[in-house]
Design a protein around this motif. Structure first.
Motif, PDB file in Angstrom:
ATOM      1  N   CYS A   1      91.522 135.657 114.907  1.00  0.00           N
ATOM      2  CA  CYS A   1      91.155 136.793 115.531  1.00  0.00           C
ATOM      3  C   CYS A   1      89.902 137.230 116.368  1.00  0.00           C
ATOM      4  CB  CYS A   1      91.470 138.154 114.575  1.00  0.00           C
ATOM      5  SG  CYS A   1      90.298 137.988 113.091  1.00  0.00           S
TER       6      CYS A   1
ATOM      7  N   ASP B   1      99.715 148.762 118.926  1.00  0.00           N
ATOM      8  CA  ASP B   1     100.232 148.295 117.739  1.00  0.00           C
ATOM      9  C   ASP B   1      99.957 146.728 117.725  1.00  0.00           C
ATOM     10  OD1 ASP B   1     100.883 147.241 115.335  1.00  0.00           O
ATOM     11  OD2 ASP B   1     102.926 148.170 115.585  1.00  0.00           O
ATOM     12  N   PHE B   2      98.731 146.412 117.397  1.00  0.00           N
ATOM     13  CA  PHE B   2      98.266 144.806 117.757  1.00  0.00           C
ATOM     14  C   PHE B   2      99.206 143.907 116.995  1.00  0.00           C
ATOM     15  CE2 PHE B   2      96.011 141.127 115.728  1.00  0.00           C
ATOM     16  CZ  PHE B   2      95.741 140.386 116.851  1.00  0.00           C
ATOM     17  N   ILE B   3      99.400 144.201 115.333  1.00  0.00           N
ATOM     18  CA  ILE B   3     100.242 143.490 114.507  1.00  0.00           C
ATOM     19  C   ILE B   3     101.682 143.499 114.940  1.00  0.00           C
ATOM     20  CG2 ILE B   3     101.114 143.018 112.189  1.00  0.00           C
ATOM     21  CD1 ILE B   3      98.107 143.464 111.510  1.00  0.00           C
ATOM     22  N   GLY B   4     102.170 144.610 115.160  1.00  0.00           N
ATOM     23  CA  GLY B   4     103.522 144.880 115.497  1.00  0.00           C
ATOM     24  C   GLY B   4     103.952 144.330 116.791  1.00  0.00           C
TER      25      GLY B   4
ATOM     26  N   ILE C   1      94.491 138.303 110.614  1.00  0.00           N
ATOM     27  CA  ILE C   1      94.298 139.979 110.685  1.00  0.00           C
ATOM     28  C   ILE C   1      93.143 140.711 109.943  1.00  0.00           C
ATOM     29  CG2 ILE C   1      96.790 140.458 110.762  1.00  0.00           C
ATOM     30  CD1 ILE C   1      96.647 141.147 107.887  1.00  0.00           C
TER      31      ILE C   1
ATOM     32  N   ASP D   1      93.904 150.863 122.476  1.00  0.00           N
ATOM     33  CA  ASP D   1      94.503 151.245 121.158  1.00  0.00           C
ATOM     34  C   ASP D   1      95.976 150.818 121.232  1.00  0.00           C
ATOM     35  OD1 ASP D   1      94.638 152.189 118.437  1.00  0.00           O
ATOM     36  OD2 ASP D   1      95.050 154.380 119.438  1.00  0.00           O
TER      37      ASP D   1
ATOM     38  N   LYS E   1      87.365 147.116 116.715  1.00  0.00           N
ATOM     39  CA  LYS E   1      87.913 147.758 118.059  1.00  0.00           C
ATOM     40  C   LYS E   1      87.163 147.161 119.019  1.00  0.00           C
ATOM     41  CE  LYS E   1      90.215 152.013 116.604  1.00  0.00           C
ATOM     42  NZ  LYS E   1      90.488 153.226 116.723  1.00  0.00           N
TER      43      LYS E   1
ATOM     44  N   GLN F   1      88.356 149.248 111.002  1.00  0.00           N
ATOM     45  CA  GLN F   1      89.164 148.488 111.916  1.00  0.00           C
ATOM     46  C   GLN F   1      88.184 147.905 113.317  1.00  0.00           C
ATOM     47  OE1 GLN F   1      92.386 150.898 113.899  1.00  0.00           O
ATOM     48  NE2 GLN F   1      93.240 149.176 114.946  1.00  0.00           N
TER      49      GLN F   1
ATOM     50  N   TYR G   1      93.984 146.464 112.211  1.00  0.00           N
ATOM     51  CA  TYR G   1      95.124 147.342 112.138  1.00  0.00           C
ATOM     52  C   TYR G   1      94.222 148.580 111.421  1.00  0.00           C
ATOM     53  CZ  TYR G   1      94.950 145.502 107.211  1.00  0.00           C
ATOM     54  OH  TYR G   1      94.465 145.015 106.231  1.00  0.00           O
TER      55      TYR G   1
ATOM     56  N   SER H   1      93.504 151.207 108.804  1.00  0.00           N
ATOM     57  CA  SER H   1      93.336 150.994 107.274  1.00  0.00           C
ATOM     58  C   SER H   1      92.488 152.131 106.595  1.00  0.00           C
ATOM     59  CB  SER H   1      92.915 149.619 107.019  1.00  0.00           C
ATOM     60  OG  SER H   1      92.354 149.684 105.482  1.00  0.00           O
TER      61      SER H   1
END
Length: 144
Positions: free
Chosen positions: A32, A93-96, A64, A91, A82, A80, A73, A75
């Motif tokens: 990451c 949904d990185f993981i999605g 992550i 902004d 950024k 987070q 993500y 939390s």
């Protein structure tokens, strides 16, 4: 001598072909921090997942949480990440995005978090955890 060399090269070639075709998982680790800017746009994520798939990669391990303790993500327990090296991530949904891209290519994806940067009860000291992200996306993956 030439026949012996040819035989050895042929044998190594066949071993390589059989190893590649054996169906063993081929894993790519996605760091990451090193790829923060590179993975900051959904189309870029899809591009690199495509490249992994084209190279024969079957499994992705998505980092992550980095060594600063920040996560990639939203939390309520950790900050987070950024911004990294004066670059602000848009902004989204990185993981999605990674999950959707990997599953669209029938790849297995794991979410990985480094627990040494922030020792909490959930991390159990400095153990590393990786979670398999199931296809349906509704149930929590199993710890591996």
């Amino acid at each position: 001598m030439n026949m012996k060399r040819f035989s050895i090269i042929s044998l190594l070639l066949w071993i390589g072909i059989l190893a590649f075709a054996s169906g063993k998982p081929k894993v790519m680790w996605l760091d990451c921090s090193a790829n923060f800017q590179r993975f900051s746009y959904p189309d870029s994520i899809r591009y690199y997942v495509d490249k992994c798939h084209e190279a024969g990669i079957t499994h992705l391990v998505l980092d992550i949480k980095d060594n600063t303790g920040e996560v990639l993500y939203p939390s309520k327990y950790a900050a987070q990440k950024k911004n990294w090296k004066n670059f602000d991530r848009p902004d989204f949904d990185f993981i999605g995005t990674f999950i959707e891209a990997a599953h669209a290519r029938n790849m297995v994806i794991f979410a990985y978090q480094l627990c040494t940067a922030q020792r909490t009860a959930s991390c159990n000291g400095n153990r590393r955890k990786a979670y398999h992200v199931p296809e349906s996306g509704t149930e929590r993956g199993a710890e591996v």
